[in-house]
Design an enzyme around this catalytic site. Structure first.
Site, short mmCIF file in Angstrom:
data_model
loop_
_atom_site.label_atom_id
_atom_site.label_comp_id
_atom_site.label_asym_id
_atom_site.label_seq_id
_atom_site.Cartn_x
_atom_site.Cartn_y
_atom_site.Cartn_z
N HIS A 82 59.32 61.34 47.30
CA HIS A 82 58.41 60.19 46.60
C HIS A 82 57.01 60.21 47.39
O HIS A 82 56.88 59.71 48.47
CB HIS A 82 59.21 58.91 46.40
CG HIS A 82 58.36 57.95 45.78
ND1 HIS A 82 58.23 57.85 44.30
CD2 HIS A 82 57.34 56.82 46.18
CE1 HIS A 82 57.42 56.92 44.14
NE2 HIS A 82 57.01 56.24 44.92
N ASP A 161 62.78 46.21 37.38
CA ASP A 161 61.51 46.39 37.85
C ASP A 161 60.25 46.33 36.95
O ASP A 161 59.27 45.98 37.21
CB ASP A 161 61.56 47.80 38.49
CG ASP A 161 60.34 48.20 39.17
OD1 ASP A 161 59.83 47.51 40.22
OD2 ASP A 161 59.42 49.20 38.65
N ARG A 168 54.08 40.58 38.19
CA ARG A 168 53.35 40.83 39.39
C ARG A 168 51.97 41.24 38.93
O ARG A 168 50.97 40.71 39.50
CB ARG A 168 53.67 41.77 40.37
CG ARG A 168 55.35 41.25 40.92
CD ARG A 168 55.93 42.61 41.55
NE ARG A 168 55.33 43.34 42.71
CZ ARG A 168 55.38 44.59 43.05
NH1 ARG A 168 56.46 45.18 42.52
NH2 ARG A 168 54.57 45.01 43.91
N SER A 183 60.53 48.06 44.70
CA SER A 183 60.13 48.70 43.25
C SER A 183 60.60 50.09 43.36
O SER A 183 61.17 50.58 42.73
CB SER A 183 58.97 48.21 42.84
OG SER A 183 58.27 49.00 41.82
N LYS A 187 64.09 52.54 42.05
CA LYS A 187 64.06 53.62 41.42
C LYS A 187 64.46 54.83 41.99
O LYS A 187 65.23 55.75 41.21
CB LYS A 187 62.39 53.66 40.83
CG LYS A 187 62.31 52.50 39.79
CD LYS A 187 60.82 52.63 39.38
CE LYS A 187 59.75 52.28 40.27
NZ LYS A 187 58.60 52.05 39.86
#
Lengths: 436, 436
Positions: A82, A161, A168, A183, A187
């Site tokens: 990621h 999320d 947010r 967050s 995922k």
């Protein structure tokens, strides 16, 4: 249990229990806790932070709010990568087939371009015919047969999320390390990976502008991911200039092919090999990073990785012949050259400004509902530290239309600095954070 | 202008402009800015505070959200007193007629008991027939003819405060000095006073438990009030034990009569004279505090202040004969005595615990819709530092019903400490903060 007491406890700097976090977040997702209480809690978290245990609780509660990718019955190991997002960051595209060719499964869920950062799904969709919304069965088949598959997230993955992020976004509580951690991790864990290599970008074109901030996020991701029983490594990498020589959607597919043929830009190859080596180590396929690097180089040299990439393109509807036919020639007709205003050394190609100029050109988007152009983008002839003579071509801009060129050119020009002396050398890989 | 940018600015510690605060608060009152953005702003203010200029802006915006008391055509000066709330705090009752008798107009709007703190309106309404909801014309007439009048706030005074306070109450953002300042000041300025003397309580029975916190609030009230063009003084006073010997509704009317006859408890007399002296100085009726004190003592000695109190009682529907008939005899039949468990010196009569015990007895209330009892409360025979012998009567408790006595007794007993040595002397008036 009262929501206000939990908010006050966090506001006063105390650690919340799993039960307290669950009460608020599950209640919020169910519509039982009002958004005005959650937004004040989020602001209190912004100021007071969360412990690794609290962040792990939050991540688990978010994770359990939705579906998890079912990889049961498929032989692992499953390792994902990621990136926190950058400019010219096509790393996922060559990385997944290289790692898969080495025997590690890569269940990759990617995102779209937003703001100045590019999106892997948008790049893939620039390949004629390629589709990125795979049914679970097709995703599983791709992983079984090719070792990897590329898809986007469905709305059923971590709905908490989506709800929290929307709140947010309008309450100035995005920039909180534990909230960002939960967050991202919720995922990634929902995707079913056993291990995750995080590429935490640092610099003007990154979400984290400073090394300190990037290190905080990396440390939090590793600590929380480890607390959740995952193997996690974070690599801090430079995002003060774009990665590679090409920034765009199809333009980055071209650079992906270059990489898989072993002749990609130096910085892209370096990062792909480093992240790939880590993925092989986490997956237990390589004993150490050196061995991992050798394996990655082998599958590139042998053509196995390129072959897997073609198999994936074909499986997901892409037209390989068309892709190769368009390679290095498919460009928007709206062109503008950016040339050196004076002689010297390129001391900066600011990644944020190039990314924002890219939004004008049509590489990215400001709003999720906007379309992107496959043929827009930048081709750079020079990178930071290169010598340039006055009038020499630094980059070519391709815009989605003629009007996009002027504002993009102005912004791109302001991204370029030329100095009289060679700028100090800078590293691409800045630090690595492991759970040990 | 976007709300999220303003929230982020405050979150990052910058000063908001009047226009920015107006955008959010006026928008919130109109229903254009959602509560979840306001609650995150409130939490950011909790952590980052507000400058005196910001607090003055907020106060003005809140003030202008509703009606202001119209005192036009009445000769001033108008000086008010505001207490942050305590136990046995009947100071307003003798103070208003004393100051009015000295020639300063007192347009007094008071509140009701809530939690452990008592309420002036509840005390006044224990006088048979007395009503506290005056029409503006009746309030004006009282001020013109008696120099003062006593009323509650209508819902049209500072509606922004009601909406903001309700949100703060459920989002753990009550305890913020600038927000408290704006809430108090907007209501006081709406009453039309030219000057305000604040009695900022400090200690267990006060909202501000420590001297530091009380000083912060006092300083903020004086700075912001001065920035709004008002003459403001804050007197920090001890609220670690109840004021006077009587805590209750009609019980405190009795102690008010004692004061106005010049024979009230020492602490009550001291505080009334000090606050009264300040009000005369702010009103320009006395050159200094010493002269103010002499004037206050004179109108008590002459009976003028008591006379004005009777006039007010009569004007607001109270039955003077009935009040005097019931004086010192009107008590609940549900009685419990609190006696010394051992011999020694009374080292503590904790004001918070007495106040909370008073809620059980029926002096106060936990919810705004609850009723209070006129005849419930405490009569103390001893105060802090007094010598007590084992078994000697410290206080008598009067409850609204028989069931209320046991929990109230338990709590009141825990409020009492007896030590072997005389406790160190403590001051009632701790500090005074002026705008100079």
């Amino acid at each position: 249990m009262r929501a206000v007491d939990i908010i006050m406890k966090k506001r006063n700097g105390a650690e919340l229990s799993d039960v307290e976090i669950r009460f608020l977040i599950e209640g919020y997702v169910k519509g039982e806790i009002p958004d005005y209480q959650v937004s004040s809690l989020l602001m209190a978290i912004f100021f007071k932070g969360m412990t690794p245990a609290e962040t792990a609780s939050l991540t688990n509660i978010m994770l359990n709010s939705g579906d998890r990718m079912d990889l049961s019955g498929i032989a692992g190991p499953f390792i994902d990568k990621h990136s926190t997002g950058g400019v010219g960051d096509k790393i996922s595209l060559p990385l997944a087939p290289i790692v898969a060719a080495c025997g590690v499964k890569v269940p990759m869920m990617s995102g779209r371009a937003l703001g100045h950062t590019g999106g892997t799904l948008d790049k893939l969709e620039s390949i004629p015919g390629y589709f990125t919304s795979l049914e679970l069965s097709a995703f599983r088949k791709g992983i079984i047969e090719d070792g990897f598959a590329m898809t986007g997230q469905t709305s059923r993955v971590v709905p908490a999320d989506k709800k929290l992020y929307a709140l947010r976004d309008v309450t100035a509580t995005v920039e909180s390390i534990p909230l960002i951690t939960a967050s991202i991790l919720s995922k990634k864990v929902a995707e079913g990976a056993d291990g995750i290599v995080f590429d935490v970008k640092c610099g003007s074109g990154a979400f984290m502008k400073t090394l300190d901030d990037a290190r905080s996020l990396a440390t939090s991701l590793v600590a929380t991911g480890s607390a959740m029983g995952k193997q996690v490594v974070a690599v801090l990498t430079d995002m003060s200039q774009p990665l590679g020589y090409k920034v765009g959607n199809f333009l980055e597919i071209e650079e992906t092919l270059d990489c898989l043929e072993g002749k990609g830009p130096g910085d892209v190859m370096e990062l792909v090999y480093r992240l790939g080596s880590w993925m092989l180590v986490l997956g237990g396929v390589a004993k150490n990073l050196d061995e991992g690097r050798v394996r990655c180089e082998e599958v590139v040299a042998s053509g196995e990785a390129l072959d897997l990439f073609y198999r994936n393109v074909s499986r997901q509807g892409g037209n390989i012949a068309e892709m190769l036919y368009r390679r290095n020639t498919w460009r928007s007709e709206h062109v503008r050259e950016l040339r050196a205003e004076r002689s010297g050394y390129l001391s900066s190609i600011d990644a944020l400004e190039i990314g924002l100029a890219g939004v004008y050109l049509g590489v990215g988007r400001n709003r999720t509902e906007d379309a992107v152009s496959p043929t827009a983008g930048f081709v750079f002839n020079k990178k930071r530290s290169d010598r340039v003579e006055k009038g020499e071509l630094i980059a070519t801009l391709y815009g989605k239309d003629e009007e996009s060129l002027e504002p993009a050119y102005t912004m791109a020009a302001s991204a370029i600095s030329i100095s009289d002396s060679v700028p100090p050398a800078s590293a691409l890989i800045l630090e690595e954070i492991t759970s040990q």
